[in-house]
Write a protein that holds these residues in place. Structure first.
Motif: not given
Length: 141
Positions: A19-24, A63-66, A9-15
């Protein structure tokens, strides 16, 4: 010691956060600076202007892939050169602190560390298409 119950779950939160940062940042280039302005900025740095389109595309797709968890390990490694390029061309000369004029490289360095962590940790929970074992880094198998 790593808690194997919560680590996915930690890996998911980081991922997802990465991804959101890249989309931003892609959105910033698309909607604030505009693609034409981004091309002009790349040209002012001595880079080929059309490279801006490739960077925007890679940020969106990556970003979408992450966020979705599609080959996250590979995507994280593939996105790292984008940030290294930003450090070498724009933010590095501005110094370490991101509050410096033109923004320093501290935020981008932390972002790279996050990408490396995703590459090492793996896709985490809820990944749509986990990275196949054959393409994972040797330490993560």
């Amino acid at each position: 010691m790593i808690d194997n119950r919560t680590a996915p779950y930690a890996a998911t939160v980081l991922r997802i956060a990465l991804g959101i940062l890249f989309l931003a940042h892609a959105g910033l280039k698309l909607f604030v600076f505009t693609p034409a302005g981004t091309v002009q900025f790349f040209g002012s740095l001595g880079l080929p202007g059309p490279l801006a389109y490739l960077v925007i595309l890679v940020e969106i797709v990556g970003g979408i892939a992450l966020i979705a968890g599609v080959y996250s390990r590979i995507v994280a490694l593939a996105l790292t050169p984008i940030l290294l390029g930003a450090i070498l061309t724009v933010h590095g000369p501005a110094g370490f602190f991101f509050t410096n004029p033109n923004g320093g490289w501290e935020f981008l360095a932390l972002w790279i560390v996050g990408l490396i962590a995703v590459a090492l940790l793996g896709d985490g929970a809820y990944a749509l298409k986990p990275t196949p074992a054959a393409t994972r880094p040797a330490l993560a198998r």
